[in-house]
Design an enzyme around this catalytic site. Structure first.
Site, mmCIF file in Angstrom:
data_model
loop_
_atom_site.group_PDB
_atom_site.id
_atom_site.type_symbol
_atom_site.label_atom_id
_atom_site.label_comp_id
_atom_site.label_asym_id
_atom_site.label_seq_id
_atom_site.Cartn_x
_atom_site.Cartn_y
_atom_site.Cartn_z
ATOM 1 N N HIS A 179 -38.679 79.609 101.958
ATOM 2 C CA HIS A 179 -38.831 78.516 100.994
ATOM 3 C C HIS A 179 -39.825 78.977 99.923
ATOM 4 C CE1 HIS A 179 -38.952 74.774 99.071
ATOM 5 N NE2 HIS A 179 -39.074 73.952 100.103
ATOM 6 N N HIS A 182 -40.081 74.816 94.554
ATOM 7 C CA HIS A 182 -40.547 73.425 94.479
ATOM 8 C C HIS A 182 -42.058 73.240 94.570
ATOM 9 C CE1 HIS A 182 -36.315 72.626 96.335
ATOM 10 N NE2 HIS A 182 -36.248 73.087 95.092
ATOM 11 N N TYR A 184 -44.337 74.818 96.597
ATOM 12 C CA TYR A 184 -45.015 75.068 97.863
ATOM 13 C C TYR A 184 -45.598 76.485 97.865
ATOM 14 C CZ TYR A 184 -42.898 70.657 99.126
ATOM 15 O OH TYR A 184 -42.539 69.329 99.140
#
Length: 376
Positions: A179, A182, A184
């Site tokens: 990930h 976004h 993070y």
């Protein structure tokens, strides 16, 4: 061929490393927060299996916490470490495979997420244990949230990603997704608004990609040469939906090249609307530009078959309507991207892929926010 393309190309297999995905439809990772104590239960396994039975070729799981103390901000989000959680994931993998799909966990660390997201979990700890960490301790540009990571922190977090990926390899997952989107942790390194470092992890786009590139190389060494590694990245952030980390194709290429060289097998390019051009002068979207610049396979995503994007349907609680997806098929035929990730539409309609395969677009169900409250 005349008129619009058919959906046939969506149902051709795609081989990435050791994994053959039976078609070009992926389930996008969507946080559900329904794994008490971080352990995915039988309801989670059934939830993912239903999407595989409905024709999805690749299940990308919701974000899962890597084994590091600062990684998480929600005890209901599943861990990807610990005996109980890994046993739960092994059952998810078994059921998804039994239904004919491939599955990759998304590995996640929130980093210095905005304080409002982490205060309930971390509170104010005077000794700093559990304090949010990020490349520069910023949750958003100009917004201190935690502390800047030391080299020791970087090494510890990198090892946590590698341990989680090795666990995925050991229990039979078909690859992993990092990930890096976004706003993070990994994305906090990518974004010049949250990465103000003056060392080898900051400054140029290539330096800002180093943290992720090092993790990718270490995962490769800990798994196998043909074990698929995906990276999800985005321009938009939860902190700023209009953010742009890369303003030109040249900047994007400088960022992507070290990641491709490190061993990313496929890039998952997160947009809120898949049809939005990424740069002036071309109708290529983010996935299209990424494939053009790297030669690597890409996944597109963003409001496929829905008329409202995520921010409108979720945060304004407005009902969606089904739209045609001929433009998606046309872009697939042109080779702009290789796979399509479906998010909200699969929450309300687990059989989305099978309906598209049959050409039954009129049978697709619109997304309703009530779907967020269940694992149906």
């Amino acid at each position: 061929m005349t008129g619009h393309a058919s959906p046939e190309l969506l149902f051709h297999p795609l081989t990435i490393g050791r994994t053959t995905i039976p078609n070009r439809i992926a389930m996008a990772p969507m946080t559900r927060g329904m794994s008490p104590g971080g352990v995915p239960g039988p309801d989670v396994a059934a939830y993912y299996r239903r999407r595989a039975e409905g024709g999805v070729g690749l299940i990308i799981t919701e974000g899962t916490w890597v084994p590091q103390a600062n990684a998480s901000n929600d005890p209901g989000v599943p861990d990807f470490h610990g005996e109980a959680a890994l046993a739960g994931w092994a059952e998810v993998v078994r059921q998804v495979h039994a239904a004919g799909a491939a599955i990759m966990p998304q590995l996640w660390h929130i980093g210095a997420a905005p304080k409002s997201d982490v205060a309930e979990i971390y509170g104010d700890r005077p000794d700093g244990i559990g304090q949010p960490i990020g490349p520069s301790g910023l949750g958003a540009p100009g917004t201190p949230v935690g502390r800047a990571m030391t080299q020791s922190d970087i090494d510890e977090v990198s090892e946590a990603f590698v341990r989680a990926a090795a666990s995925a390899f050991a229990i039979g997952c078909d690859g992993v997704e990092l990930h890096g989107a976004h706003g993070y942790l990994i994305d906090q390194f990518f974004w010049d608004g949250t990465n103000l470092r003056q060392d080898g992890y900051g400054g140029s786009p290539a330096n800002r990609s180093r943290f992720a590139a090092d993790i990718i190389r270490a995962i490769r060494a800990a798994t196998a040469p043909d074990f698929p590694i995906q990276l999800r990245f985005s321009q938009w952030k939860i902190q700023d939906y209009g953010a742009k980390a890369w303003h030109t194709p040249a900047q994007l290429e400088a960022f992507l090249a070290p990641l491709a060289d490190a061993g990313v097998d496929m890039f998952h390019c997160s947009q809120r609307r898949f049809w939005t051009p990424e740069f002036d002068g071309s109708d290529l979207n983010l996935a299209g530009w990424t494939k053009h610049l790297t030669g690597k396979p890409t996944i597109t995503v963003g409001s496929v078959s829905l008329d409202l994007d995520m921010t409108v349907s979720l945060y304004e609680n407005r009902p969606t309507a089904i739209t045609g997806i001929d433009a998606l098929f046309d872009r697939m035929v042109r080779g702009e991207f290789d796979m399509v990730a479906i998010g909200r539409a699969l929450l309300s309609d687990p059989a989305w892929a099978e309906k598209v395969r049959r050409g039954a677009i009129g049978e697709l169900k619109p997304f309703d926010n009530s779907a967020l409250r269940t694992l149906v």
